[in-house]
Write an enzyme that holds these catalytic residues in place. Structure first.
Site, PDB file in Angstrom:
ATOM      1  N   THR A  15     -30.002  89.784 -65.942  1.00 10.33           N
ATOM      2  CA  THR A  15     -31.422  88.386 -65.599  1.00 10.33           C
ATOM      3  C   THR A  15     -32.172  88.775 -64.105  1.00 10.33           C
ATOM      4  O   THR A  15     -33.358  88.684 -64.239  1.00 10.33           O
ATOM      5  CB  THR A  15     -30.840  87.549 -65.516  1.00 10.33           C
ATOM      6  OG1 THR A  15     -30.115  87.601 -66.725  1.00 10.33           O
ATOM      7  CG2 THR A  15     -31.356  85.966 -65.157  1.00 10.33           C
ATOM      8  N   ASP A 118     -23.550  89.114 -67.921  1.00 10.17           N
ATOM      9  CA  ASP A 118     -22.530  88.416 -69.008  1.00 10.17           C
ATOM     10  C   ASP A 118     -21.641  89.454 -68.979  1.00 10.17           C
ATOM     11  O   ASP A 118     -20.011  89.725 -69.377  1.00 10.17           O
ATOM     12  CB  ASP A 118     -23.270  89.512 -70.201  1.00 10.17           C
ATOM     13  CG  ASP A 118     -24.385  87.599 -70.421  1.00 10.17           C
ATOM     14  OD1 ASP A 118     -23.901  87.021 -69.972  1.00 10.17           O
ATOM     15  OD2 ASP A 118     -24.752  88.083 -71.475  1.00 10.17           O
TER      16      ASP A 118
END
Length: 358
Positions: A15, A118
């Site tokens: 991200t 993640d």
């Protein structure tokens, strides 16, 4: 002359460097260095122009002077050709990161890995075991909000990580996020909405970024000067490992299917390490796998807690008696990473692998 420290920042995706594509979803962007060079908190362009632009260090960026150090901290961004969402990471990606740290080890004073959130807990755990000995600070970090957006947490995460890698002697793999530095084998992602996305449920943080960077020396494994400045890499990982979560609907057929062809399985059990023991067929499938030298590790589903070598309940005792290995206070991510590492130790017998895994 001002002393300098050099850090290598390995940009793998995640991200941190994402922008929305034509479908309105976030995807990793190339050439992140161009963006970072325009951010005054992350790059001292005046210093670079005067001191680096015409030298052999022109590829470096410079952290602006601040209260955290009297050193001049320089860093270089090493961007991977294929940038990934961390959901796509496999063992091959972590093998590459570890090999790159080994490859560039003597060229830098510390390392930062920009990693998608993640799978950060998996990546940090895997790298912690693969880098069997490391005499420099390795920090994984990332962002919940991309660096391109005005409310990005990535700026502070990256800045603190670079400073920690350059100025703090913490010779192990760590994760910095929010305002805390965690041990790599202790961290879990606990939120996908909060800026403080990570926690270390069974172990305190190593450092907290307050008005200064405050290390808790009691939490460090290695006192200053106790680790040689070397990088010893074990660059093999087993892919025949998996995590199986116990749920009320679990069946012996499901257990059999998961265990088939596996060399190791992390069994996520209830509470203190319990399974539905009244259903004997479930227990027998696990027992059969252990007899076939599948290394089964028992880890609690609880975020905070342990699976002890002396169980409280009959259900946990039966697992122990059939050869399932208690994980104590390890996270599922760390237990899986350790399995992947231990199972490639070809010099060890099955019994020795069991002993190492505990």
């Amino acid at each position: 002359m001002v002393q300098t420290k050099r850090v290598l920042a390995i940009y793998t995706g995640g991200t941190f460097g994402m922008l929305k594509n034509e479908k309105g979803v976030l995807v990793p962007q190339k050439d992140i260095e161009k963006v970072i060079r325009r951010l005054p908190q992350l790059h001292d362009n005046e210093y670079w122009t005067q001191s680096l632009s015409k030298s052999d260090k022109k590829e470096y960026l410079a952290i602006p002077d601040g209260k955290d150090t009297d050193l001049k901290v320089l860093y270089k961004i090493y961007e991977y050709e294929e940038l990934k969402d961390s959901s796509d990471f496999t063992t091959d990606d972590w093998l590459r990161m570890a090999r790159d740290i080994k490859k560039f080890y003597h060229d830098y004073d510390g390392f930062v890995v920009l990693h998608g959130t993640d799978t950060t807990a998996y990546g940090a755990s895997v790298l912690s075991f693969m880098l069997e000995s490391v005499g420099k600070t390795v920090v994984l970090t990332g962002a919940q909000v991309p660096i391109f957006q005005p409310r990005s947490d990535g700026l502070n995460n990256f800045l603190c990580s670079i400073l920690i890698a350059a100025t703090q002697h913490i010779p192990e793999v760590t994760v910095f996020f929010g305002c805390k530095l965690f041990r790599g084998t202790r961290v879990k992602k606990v939120s996908n909405t909060r800026i403080y996305a990570f926690d270390s449920p069974n172990y305190p943080p190593l450092l907290e970024a307050k008005v200064s960077l405050e290390v808790d020396p009691k939490m460090l494994i290695h006192p200053p000067g106790s680790v040689p400045d070397e990088c010893r890499l074990h660059d093999k990982l087993s892919t025949k490992v998996y995590v199986l979560k116990v749920a009320p609907t679990i069946t012996p057929e499901l257990i059999r299917a998961v265990l088939k062809g596996m060399d190791g399985v992390v069994l996520e059990t209830y509470g203190n390490g319990n399974i539905p023991i009244k259903r004997k067929e479930i227990y027998k499938e696990i027992e059969r796998a252990v007899k076939n030298n599948v290394l089964v590790v028992n880890v609690t589903q609880c975020i905070n807690g342990t699976v002890l070598g002396k169980p409280f309940y009959e259900t946990g005792l039966l697992l122990l008696e059939c050869g399932v290995v208690p994980a104590f206070d390890m996270t599922a991510e760390a237990a899986l990473a350790k399995l992947s590492y231990v199972l490639t130790k070809t010099e060890l017998s099955y019994a020795q692998k069991v002993e190492v895994q505990t």
